[in-house]
Design an enzyme around this catalytic site. Sequence first.
Site, short mmCIF file in Angstrom:
data_model
loop_
_atom_site.label_atom_id
_atom_site.label_comp_id
_atom_site.label_asym_id
_atom_site.label_seq_id
_atom_site.Cartn_x
_atom_site.Cartn_y
_atom_site.Cartn_z
CE LYS A 25 -6.91 -30.42 0.70
NZ LYS A 25 -6.35 -30.94 1.81
CE LYS B 183 -11.07 -26.51 7.06
NZ LYS B 183 -9.75 -27.20 6.69
CG ASP C 99 -5.39 -27.83 4.18
OD1 ASP C 99 -5.94 -28.35 5.21
OD2 ASP C 99 -5.57 -28.53 2.90
CD GLU C 100 -4.58 -29.36 7.71
OE1 GLU C 100 -5.61 -29.36 7.27
OE2 GLU C 100 -3.90 -30.15 7.04
CG HIS D 109 -8.93 -28.45 10.86
ND1 HIS D 109 -7.89 -29.42 11.33
CD2 HIS D 109 -8.83 -28.58 9.74
CE1 HIS D 109 -7.40 -30.25 10.37
NE2 HIS D 109 -8.44 -29.80 9.34
CE LYS E 148 -6.75 -36.47 4.02
NZ LYS E 148 -5.90 -35.55 3.14
C1 CAP Z 1 -9.18 -32.56 4.04
C2 CAP Z 1 -8.25 -31.97 4.87
C3 CAP Z 1 -8.49 -32.05 6.45
C4 CAP Z 1 -8.86 -33.22 6.70
C5 CAP Z 1 -8.44 -33.45 8.39
C6 CAP Z 1 -6.78 -32.50 4.72
O1 CAP Z 1 -8.60 -32.73 2.52
O2 CAP Z 1 -8.15 -30.71 4.37
O3 CAP Z 1 -7.51 -31.43 6.94
O4 CAP Z 1 -10.49 -33.67 6.67
O5 CAP Z 1 -8.98 -34.91 8.92
O6 CAP Z 1 -6.09 -31.70 4.50
O7 CAP Z 1 -6.62 -33.61 4.95
P1 CAP Z 1 -9.09 -33.92 1.57
P2 CAP Z 1 -10.23 -34.70 9.77
O8 CAP Z 1 -10.56 -33.75 1.25
O9 CAP Z 1 -8.26 -33.32 0.08
O10 CAP Z 1 -8.68 -35.12 1.99
O11 CAP Z 1 -11.23 -34.37 9.19
O12 CAP Z 1 -10.47 -36.18 9.88
O13 CAP Z 1 -9.87 -34.09 10.91
MG MG Z 2 -6.89 -30.07 5.64
#
Ligand code: CAP
Ligand code: MG
Length: 430
Positions: free
Chosen positions: A155, A181, A183-184, A271, A311
């Site tokens: 992040k 990893k 991020d998406e 993801h 979240k």
């Molecule tokens: C988590 C995360 C993931 C989420 C996606 C985000 O970051 O990198 O993309 O987990 O949701 O960008 O929100 P945080 P899910 O740990 O900072 O929240 O796993 O439910 O698909």
């Molecule tokens: Mg993410």
Amino acid sequence: MKPSIYSNFIDRSYRPSRKDFVVEFSVRPGRGVSFEKAAGMVAGESSIGTWTKISTLNERIVRTLKPSIFYLNKKSHTIKIAYPGDLFEPGNIPQMLSSIAGNVFGMKGISGLRLEDIDFPNYFIKKFKGPRFGIKGVRKKLRVKKRPLLGTIVKPKLGLTAKEHAGVAFNAWIGGCDIVKDDENLSSMKFNKFGKRLKETLRLRDRAEKITGERKEYMPNVTAPFKEMLGRAKTARSLGSAYAMVDIVTVGWSALQQFRSDCPPLILHAHRAGHAAFTRSKDHGISMLVLAKLCRLIGMDQLHVGAIVGKMEGAKEEVQAIGEEIEDRVVQPDRKNHVLAENWLKTEPMFAVCSGGLHPGKVPLLVRAMGNDIIIQMGGGIHGHPSGTLAGSRAARYAVEASLKGIPLKHFAKTHLELDSAIKLWGALK
Ligand code: CAP
Ligand code: MG
């Protein structure tokens, strides 16, 4: 009788055969439409029917391809349809979804429709590769036998340079993360190019391995138009990455299937960004369970399933049901959670990834609910630690250790300072 106009598909006495696809839907009829008629619309429009009688529908088609609605429960909005296997092209996910998850979602006579689950016949399952590594393979690669794996997402999501990104990853590994990893929405950006990031991050991964004596892995996000995506995966492999990460919803089913076939032997991290556009409503769309099953069929090795206490939206029972579906060989039906029976034959289990809004204080509860075969990921919950990424990663690893030993976090925190600061900031769930 010819079922050309959405009628005559109901047959409560029908028993599905071993070649049928059994599909469960939740159906909410439109105004003035009976439950039975709406059910018929779903069965017809997803197979051989249309809105009026047609002269071209012959007895042979009806005899061999007509689906049967064999279960209707108006109160719970549930119907189950057995579709003859020949309606679907073996090995073709897009075609199957164009039928059972196609026109049916937009029909005026139906105000809400949710595809809840699909029980695939064995011959269809055998057409797919399934996960190449699965839980066992991933554990072997990371040399972690029993405990949950710990990961972080670098992040902020976007903005770091390749060098900065690698530095953050390094601190996370040194502190105790197994996996780091992208991020998406990080792919190959003006400020952070894929190739450079890959090289820098893998270089520091190797250093982190030497320092810690543990196996460390990086999951580069290869999401892109298909050819580019495959190229990035090949580059990742040639530079020594064990993983590739893909945004499964945004790249699409066709690309995902082809990717599984053509990709060099990398562990595939799925993801699910965007899934909630169709999984979130309980009245309309496609369930996360279906999405998870398709990923296991196609052959992802690990998939985001929700974090229960995080979240992102996702009820505990639903997330647990998905966890069982992707990890068990034989899945028992569970009417309350819209789970049909499934025998996965030799298809390897996938690792469930719990992520989104997690921090060390949530780990024990998560592990109790989901078991040890999970990957716990924290982005904010590591990089948001008052003393930074390295301390945050330590705190997260201590939380995993404490929950395995059954020691309450508050107690463990007395002798583990990084954990203490984390739970002072975010609290600890019981
Ligand atoms: C988590 C995360 C993931 C989420 C996606 C985000 O970051 O990198 O993309 O987990 O949701 O960008 O929100 P945080 P899910 O740990 O900072 O929240 O796993 O439910 O698909
Ligand atoms: Mg993410």
